[in-house]
Motif scaffolding. Sequence first.
Motif, PDB file in Angstrom:
ATOM      1  N   PRO A   1      -8.999  -1.232   9.176  1.00 39.79           N
ATOM      2  CA  PRO A   1      -8.490  -0.193   8.787  1.00 39.79           C
ATOM      3  C   PRO A   1      -9.450   1.233   9.025  1.00 39.79           C
ATOM      4  O   PRO A   1     -10.790   0.672   9.150  1.00 39.79           O
ATOM      5  CB  PRO A   1      -8.124  -0.293   7.446  1.00 39.79           C
ATOM      6  N   ASP A   2      -9.337   2.354   8.728  1.00 38.54           N
ATOM      7  CA  ASP A   2     -10.468   3.640   8.697  1.00 38.54           C
ATOM      8  C   ASP A   2     -10.751   3.839   7.406  1.00 38.54           C
ATOM      9  O   ASP A   2     -12.007   4.191   7.223  1.00 38.54           O
ATOM     10  CB  ASP A   2      -9.397   4.633   9.290  1.00 38.54           C
ATOM     11  N   ILE A   3      -9.805   3.202   6.333  1.00 35.43           N
ATOM     12  CA  ILE A   3     -10.476   3.615   4.940  1.00 35.43           C
ATOM     13  C   ILE A   3      -9.844   2.586   4.125  1.00 35.43           C
ATOM     14  O   ILE A   3      -8.629   2.103   4.226  1.00 35.43           O
ATOM     15  CB  ILE A   3     -10.007   5.133   4.415  1.00 35.43           C
ATOM     16  N   VAL A   4     -10.524   2.083   3.086  1.00 35.92           N
ATOM     17  CA  VAL A   4      -9.894   1.071   2.094  1.00 35.92           C
ATOM     18  C   VAL A   4      -9.749   1.774   0.827  1.00 35.92           C
ATOM     19  O   VAL A   4     -10.773   2.454  -0.069  1.00 35.92           O
ATOM     20  CB  VAL A   4     -10.767  -0.375   1.853  1.00 35.92           C
ATOM     21  N   LEU A   5      -8.591   1.479   0.144  1.00 38.35           N
ATOM     22  CA  LEU A   5      -8.291   1.965  -1.396  1.00 38.35           C
ATOM     23  C   LEU A   5      -8.298   0.553  -1.861  1.00 38.35           C
ATOM     24  O   LEU A   5      -7.314  -0.151  -1.866  1.00 38.35           O
ATOM     25  CB  LEU A   5      -6.969   2.806  -1.621  1.00 38.35           C
ATOM     26  N   LEU A   6      -9.161   0.377  -2.912  1.00 34.61           N
ATOM     27  CA  LEU A   6      -9.455  -1.004  -3.676  1.00 34.61           C
ATOM     28  C   LEU A   6      -9.269  -1.092  -5.214  1.00 34.61           C
ATOM     29  O   LEU A   6     -10.115  -0.344  -5.683  1.00 34.61           O
ATOM     30  CB  LEU A   6     -10.785  -1.447  -3.157  1.00 34.61           C
ATOM     31  N   ASP A   7      -8.279  -1.635  -5.516  1.00 33.67           N
ATOM     32  CA  ASP A   7      -8.421  -1.821  -7.150  1.00 33.67           C
ATOM     33  C   ASP A   7      -9.713  -2.844  -7.523  1.00 33.67           C
ATOM     34  O   ASP A   7      -9.880  -3.533  -6.941  1.00 33.67           O
ATOM     35  CB  ASP A   7      -6.908  -2.479  -7.441  1.00 33.67           C
ATOM     36  N   TRP A   8      -9.971  -2.306  -8.671  1.00 36.14           N
ATOM     37  CA  TRP A   8     -11.196  -3.209  -9.247  1.00 36.14           C
ATOM     38  C   TRP A   8     -10.918  -4.736  -9.790  1.00 36.14           C
ATOM     39  O   TRP A   8     -11.393  -5.640  -9.543  1.00 36.14           O
ATOM     40  CB  TRP A   8     -11.924  -2.405 -10.473  1.00 36.14           C
ATOM     41  N   MET A   9      -9.787  -4.603 -10.540  1.00 37.84           N
ATOM     42  CA  MET A   9      -9.332  -5.976 -11.156  1.00 37.84           C
ATOM     43  C   MET A   9      -8.089  -6.727 -10.367  1.00 37.84           C
ATOM     44  O   MET A   9      -6.929  -5.861 -10.385  1.00 37.84           O
ATOM     45  CB  MET A   9      -8.734  -5.835 -12.639  1.00 37.84           C
ATOM     46  N   LEU A  10      -8.467  -7.750  -9.383  1.00 35.54           N
ATOM     47  CA  LEU A  10      -7.378  -8.327  -8.650  1.00 35.54           C
ATOM     48  C   LEU A  10      -7.552  -9.715  -8.695  1.00 35.54           C
ATOM     49  O   LEU A  10      -8.181 -10.423  -9.400  1.00 35.54           O
ATOM     50  CB  LEU A  10      -8.096  -8.067  -7.145  1.00 35.54           C
TER      51      LEU A  10
END
Length: 221
Positions: free
Chosen positions: A46-55
């Motif tokens: 991907p070109d960018i990652v949106l990442l949740d902290w608690m997974l």
Amino acid sequence: MIHILIIEDEPGIYNFLKQGLEEEGYEITIAVNGKQGIDFFESSKPDIVLLDWMLPKISGIEVCKAIREKDSETPILFLTAKDTIQETIEGLQFGANDYIKKPFSFEELLERIKIHFRNKKRQNILALGNISLNTNTYEVKMDSSDIALTQREFELLEYLIRNKGNVCRRDEIIDKVWGINFEYDTGVIDVFINAIRKKLNLDKKNGYIKTVRGVGYIANE
């Protein structure tokens, strides 16, 4: 088309983001746990990652670390309810580019994404004394020795060198290096400056990067 990987386990959030971002013309991939997120990153690039902290399975921090071991350039934006200065520092030290607190507005997220895709014309090699930075390859050398900096450490050092001889205020550094107006204590910068000095073996008083008490920092030869 810009491809965004969303690593988030809450259906209400990732469905909302997917719908909104696709309407803006982005290609979206969803991963619902940390392991899947790492796998999808490696397979889809991907070109960018949106990442949740608690997974589930693997935390967002561990996902961030795993991505940065393979890729130093893809922007990573944490989406999280965590908001203490210590947690902010931790996320940024492991290579995140940005830190957006939940709840956030969709317009704010769009603006952050655009910031991280701004095209910047950069010269290839920058120097500060016997320190050289290659802004295309993110390589740092001191004399002939390679120095390993994180992406954020590199960008902070690059900003100081580009403004060599001028005092860089803490609020300006947050704005120009992180690309946003952090709501957090600008003391986060001190953590990164200390890390850079340590890796480059720079003396706090007589090295190339000096502290201007109460104001910020200046890079000088």
